[in-house]
Design an enzyme around this catalytic site. Structure first.
Site, PDB file in Angstrom:
ATOM      1  N   GLY A   1       0.853  -1.191   0.000  1.00 61.80           N
ATOM      2  CA  GLY A   1       0.000   0.000   0.000  1.00 61.80           C
ATOM      3  C   GLY A   1       0.879   1.228   0.000  1.00 61.80           C
ATOM      4  O   GLY A   1       2.054   1.158   0.369  1.00 61.80           O
TER       5      GLY A   1
ATOM      6  N   CYS B   1       5.491  -5.896   1.540  1.00 59.75           N
ATOM      7  CA  CYS B   1       5.751  -4.459   1.544  1.00 59.75           C
ATOM      8  C   CYS B   1       5.046  -3.781   2.727  1.00 59.75           C
ATOM      9  O   CYS B   1       5.404  -4.031   3.875  1.00 59.75           O
ATOM     10  CB  CYS B   1       5.340  -3.866   0.190  1.00 59.75           C
ATOM     11  SG  CYS B   1       5.978  -2.216  -0.059  1.00 59.75           S
ATOM     12  N   TYR B   2       4.021  -2.970   2.481  1.00 54.96           N
ATOM     13  CA  TYR B   2       3.285  -2.371   3.607  1.00 54.96           C
ATOM     14  C   TYR B   2       2.764  -3.481   4.523  1.00 54.96           C
ATOM     15  O   TYR B   2       2.712  -3.332   5.745  1.00 54.96           O
ATOM     16  CB  TYR B   2       2.116  -1.530   3.081  1.00 54.96           C
ATOM     17  CG  TYR B   2       1.394  -0.733   4.150  1.00 54.96           C
ATOM     18  CD1 TYR B   2       1.817   0.544   4.494  1.00 54.96           C
ATOM     19  CD2 TYR B   2       0.285  -1.260   4.821  1.00 54.96           C
ATOM     20  CE1 TYR B   2       1.172   1.280   5.478  1.00 54.96           C
ATOM     21  CE2 TYR B   2      -0.375  -0.539   5.807  1.00 54.96           C
ATOM     22  CZ  TYR B   2       0.074   0.739   6.130  1.00 54.96           C
ATOM     23  OH  TYR B   2      -0.581   1.455   7.103  1.00 54.96           O
TER      24      TYR B   2
ATOM     25  N   HIS C   1       8.064  -7.489  -3.556  1.00 59.03           N
ATOM     26  CA  HIS C   1       6.764  -7.909  -4.107  1.00 59.03           C
ATOM     27  C   HIS C   1       6.892  -9.236  -4.863  1.00 59.03           C
ATOM     28  O   HIS C   1       7.197  -9.220  -6.065  1.00 59.03           O
ATOM     29  CB  HIS C   1       6.230  -6.837  -5.059  1.00 59.03           C
ATOM     30  CG  HIS C   1       5.786  -5.589  -4.375  1.00 59.03           C
ATOM     31  ND1 HIS C   1       4.519  -5.417  -3.874  1.00 59.03           N
ATOM     32  CD2 HIS C   1       6.460  -4.457  -4.080  1.00 59.03           C
ATOM     33  CE1 HIS C   1       4.419  -4.222  -3.309  1.00 59.03           C
ATOM     34  NE2 HIS C   1       5.588  -3.621  -3.418  1.00 59.03           N
TER      35      HIS C   1
ATOM     36  N   GLU D   1       4.578 -10.935  -5.977  1.00 56.23           N
ATOM     37  CA  GLU D   1       3.473 -11.098  -6.925  1.00 56.23           C
ATOM     38  C   GLU D   1       3.761 -10.515  -8.306  1.00 56.23           C
ATOM     39  O   GLU D   1       3.048 -10.801  -9.252  1.00 56.23           O
ATOM     40  CB  GLU D   1       2.185 -10.489  -6.355  1.00 56.23           C
ATOM     41  CG  GLU D   1       2.118  -8.962  -6.315  1.00 56.23           C
ATOM     42  CD  GLU D   1       2.804  -8.337  -5.098  1.00 56.23           C
ATOM     43  OE1 GLU D   1       3.725  -8.963  -4.549  1.00 56.23           O
ATOM     44  OE2 GLU D   1       2.441  -7.213  -4.735  1.00 56.23           O
TER      45      GLU D   1
ATOM     46  N   ASP E   1     -18.558 -10.996 -21.371  1.00 58.95           N
ATOM     47  CA  ASP E   1     -19.135 -11.151 -20.039  1.00 58.95           C
ATOM     48  C   ASP E   1     -20.627 -11.488 -20.107  1.00 58.95           C
ATOM     49  O   ASP E   1     -21.087 -12.441 -19.470  1.00 58.95           O
ATOM     50  CB  ASP E   1     -18.906  -9.883 -19.204  1.00 58.95           C
ATOM     51  CG  ASP E   1     -17.431  -9.510 -19.134  1.00 58.95           C
ATOM     52  OD1 ASP E   1     -16.599 -10.412 -19.347  1.00 58.95           O
ATOM     53  OD2 ASP E   1     -17.113  -8.337 -18.889  1.00 58.95           O
TER      54      ASP E   1
ATOM     55  N   LYS F   1     -11.194 -11.514 -15.818  1.00 55.54           N
ATOM     56  CA  LYS F   1     -11.538 -11.687 -17.238  1.00 55.54           C
ATOM     57  C   LYS F   1     -11.044 -13.017 -17.810  1.00 55.54           C
ATOM     58  O   LYS F   1     -11.771 -13.705 -18.529  1.00 55.54           O
ATOM     59  CB  LYS F   1     -10.922 -10.527 -18.023  1.00 55.54           C
ATOM     60  CG  LYS F   1     -11.423 -10.388 -19.421  1.00 55.54           C
ATOM     61  CD  LYS F   1     -12.790  -9.764 -19.394  1.00 55.54           C
ATOM     62  CE  LYS F   1     -13.243  -9.239 -20.718  1.00 55.54           C
ATOM     63  NZ  LYS F   1     -14.433  -8.389 -20.553  1.00 55.54           N
TER      64      LYS F   1
END
Ligand code: XMP
Length: 541
Positions: free
Chosen positions: A67, A94-95, A181, A183, A239, A386
């Site tokens: 964050g 991180c945060y 990070h 990710e 969608d 998606k």
């Protein structure tokens, strides 16, 4: 409350789930996606969700996102300290590492220089989180604050030159954290670390997949709808088509798909949508031929915003007229099914920014109903990203041309015709656009064959033709022409928030140009738009 709006996936019996607590991270969605890529179900919740509410969702583990705030800022996002007492494994990035540290009695301080971008960590203690990764490795950092003293019971497991606590853990309590990070793709062994946490530390099973979800989604829709009637606004986009296919399987003839044809769709598209939903699925399909009404409403209108307003308002007029018509037989329509997907929910304001909760606003699919009309909403895809929606579509038997359809704006070709919309311009644009799509579909298919990836580095994400409101002089067959140019727009992107113009090979551009001029009457020139977004936008209006 936004999160409670979701469909009932969390009731999925023994399904294992990881909760990502969102501290306003740039990469919050990415964490949930990476977890799902490893076949473990993951959901995002606001960082200040009370511990009992988190427990009610029955998670198997918690991940604390990064964050932008400083943990000592007055309005810094906080976490319910009881989450560390639940006995669940917790991983912070991180945060997330910093909030874990200060909540458990450690200290966070400012580093002199901060670290942004690639950084090299070296391991200083053995760690299950870093198993099967090198002792020295590149990771992605983005921070100014950093942990200066770890809480009691924690050990430092890796450091960089600038950041002494690049990762820390208290293995007995299953608490792990990294300043970097894992990710993001730039952290080379990030996926390995995440799987070390999910499968090594938490002992989870990689069992989340689209195929075995369909039965459950179908049951959910059936339970919810009972014997009532459902209406779906079908645009032919991915969608709404997947919702259509899913509801068709769940409730068959209780579903009516309403396809409002405003005459502004691409060449052959209305026929393709009708074909799929009348031949392949056993549902009631209403094709509203509104082309002439739209043509009248748009005549002489050249302002882009006014065009958008007219088209959007008329869509709902048409749609509600059908709903009211249907109810004439004494069986009112109780539910409106919508193709809302997970990013719509997240981006509609559930995230925290700058340490402050942003106001929750209704997401783009929610529209006010006219007087006397009301529906309950069914949004079976509101848990899915998606790419997962596409996988569901394929598993439900939708053809590739629908599942892999590129994004197409609701106002259709009207916002790709600069100036007023006339039948002549529409005809030119549809024909030119069909050529652009044919050639770039083929170009993308070649890249797919070479790379095995649908959205590889150079593939085009969205591509179409635009018709400007000018003419230019040319010469064809020894004769002077004074005709229209066509603009070709092709972009590379992943989410349309930013985009770059596609660096297409000259021979591809050349073929598009010569085909358009030769095959589309009224066009004597083709130009290519080489503007990224920003400063341009993807669409011209
Ligand atoms: P822009 O032009 O804003 O477009 O860069 C970003 C993405 O959004 C699509 N787009 C729309 N989609 N209704 C939609 O459903 C709209 O009114 C609309 N306007 C733009 C555009 O095609 C691109 O993918």
């Amino acid at each position: 409350m936004l999160y409670a709006n979701m469909f009932n996936l969390h009731k999925a019996g023994s399904m294992q789930k990881v909760i990502v607590l969102d501290f306003g991270a740039q990469y919050g969605q990415l964490i949930a996606r990476r977890v799902r890529d490893l076949h473990v179900y993951s959901e995002i919740m606001p960082c200040d969700t009370p511990a009992d509410e988190i427990m009610a969702a029955e998670p198997s583990a918690i991940i604390l996102s990064g964050g932008p705030a400083s943990v000592y800022a007055d309005d810094a996002p906080t976490v319910d300290a009881r989450i560390f007492e639940l006995g669940l494994p917790v991983l912070g990035f991180c945060y997330g590492q910093q909030i874990m540290a200060v909540t458990l009695g450690g200290v966070v301080g400012h580093t002199e220089a901060g670290e942004y971008g690639p950084a090299s960590i070296h391991r200083v203690a053995s760690s299950r989180l870093l198993d099967a990764t090198p002792d020295e490795q590149m990771v992605w950092m983005s921070h100014r604050d950093a942990v200066a003293k770890v809480p009691d019971g924690f050990v430092i497991t890796s450091s960089t030159e600038i950041c002494p606590v690049a990762s820390m853990e208290c293995a007995e309590r299953n608490l792990y954290a990294t300043q970097f990070h894992p990710e993001v793709r730039h952290t080379k062994y990030g996926t390995q670390m995440l799987s070390n946490f999910l499968f090594g530390v938490c002992g989870l099973e990689p069992s989340w997949s689209m195929d075995n979800l369909i039965d459950q989604l179908v049951d959910d829709v059936r339970d919810r709808v009972g014997g009532d009637r459902v209406i779906l606004g079908l645009s032919g986009g991915v969608d709404s088509s997947v919702v259509g296919a899913l509801c068709a399987r769940a409730i068959g003839k209780q579903l009516t798909c309403v396809f409002v044809n405003h005459g502004l769709l691409r060449k052959d598209e209305p026929e393709e949508v009708e074909e799929v939903f009348t031949r392949q699925f056993d549902v009631d399909f209403v094709h509203v031929h509104a082309e002439e009404r739209y043509a009248r409403l748009l005549a002489g209108v050249s302002d882009p915003e006014q065009k958008r307003r007219i088209i959007g308002t008329q869509f709902w007029e048409e749609f509600f007229a059908v709903a009211q018509d249907l109810a004439q037989d004494g069986r009112p329509v109780k539910y409106l099914a919508q193709g809302t997907i997970y990013p719509d929910i997240i981006e509609s304001g559930a995230r925290k920014t700058g340490g402050k909760a942003s106001t929750i606003k209704s997401h783009h699919n929610l529209i006010p109903f006219p007087d006397g009309v009301s529906f309950d909403l069914i949004e079976p895809l509101d848990h899915f990203f998606k790419d997962e929606v596409r996988a569901l579509g394929t598993a439900l038997g939708l053809p590739d041309h629908i599942v892999w359809r590129q994004p197409f704006p609701g106002p259709g070709l009207a916002i790709r015709i600069i100036g007023d919309v006339t039948p002549e311009k529409l005809e030119i644009l549809k024909n030119a656009d069909a050529i652009v799509r044919q050639e770039l579909d083929a170009y993308n298919a070649r890249l797919y064959e070479q790379t095995g990836e649908r959205n590889s580095e150079h593939s085009c994400w969205q591509y179409f033709a635009v018709l400007p409101d000018i003419r230019s002089v040319g010469v064809m067959g020894d004769e002077r022409t004074y005709q229209r140019p066509v603009i070709v727009r092709a972009v590379e992107s992943t989410d349309a928030m930013t985009a770059d113009w596609a660096k297409l090979p000259y021979e591809v551009l050349g073929k598009i140009s010569s085909r358009i001029v030769a095959e589309v009457p009224g066009v004597n020139r083709v130009v290519y738009d080489c503007t990224p977004k920003p400063p341009g936008t993807v669409e011209w209006e």
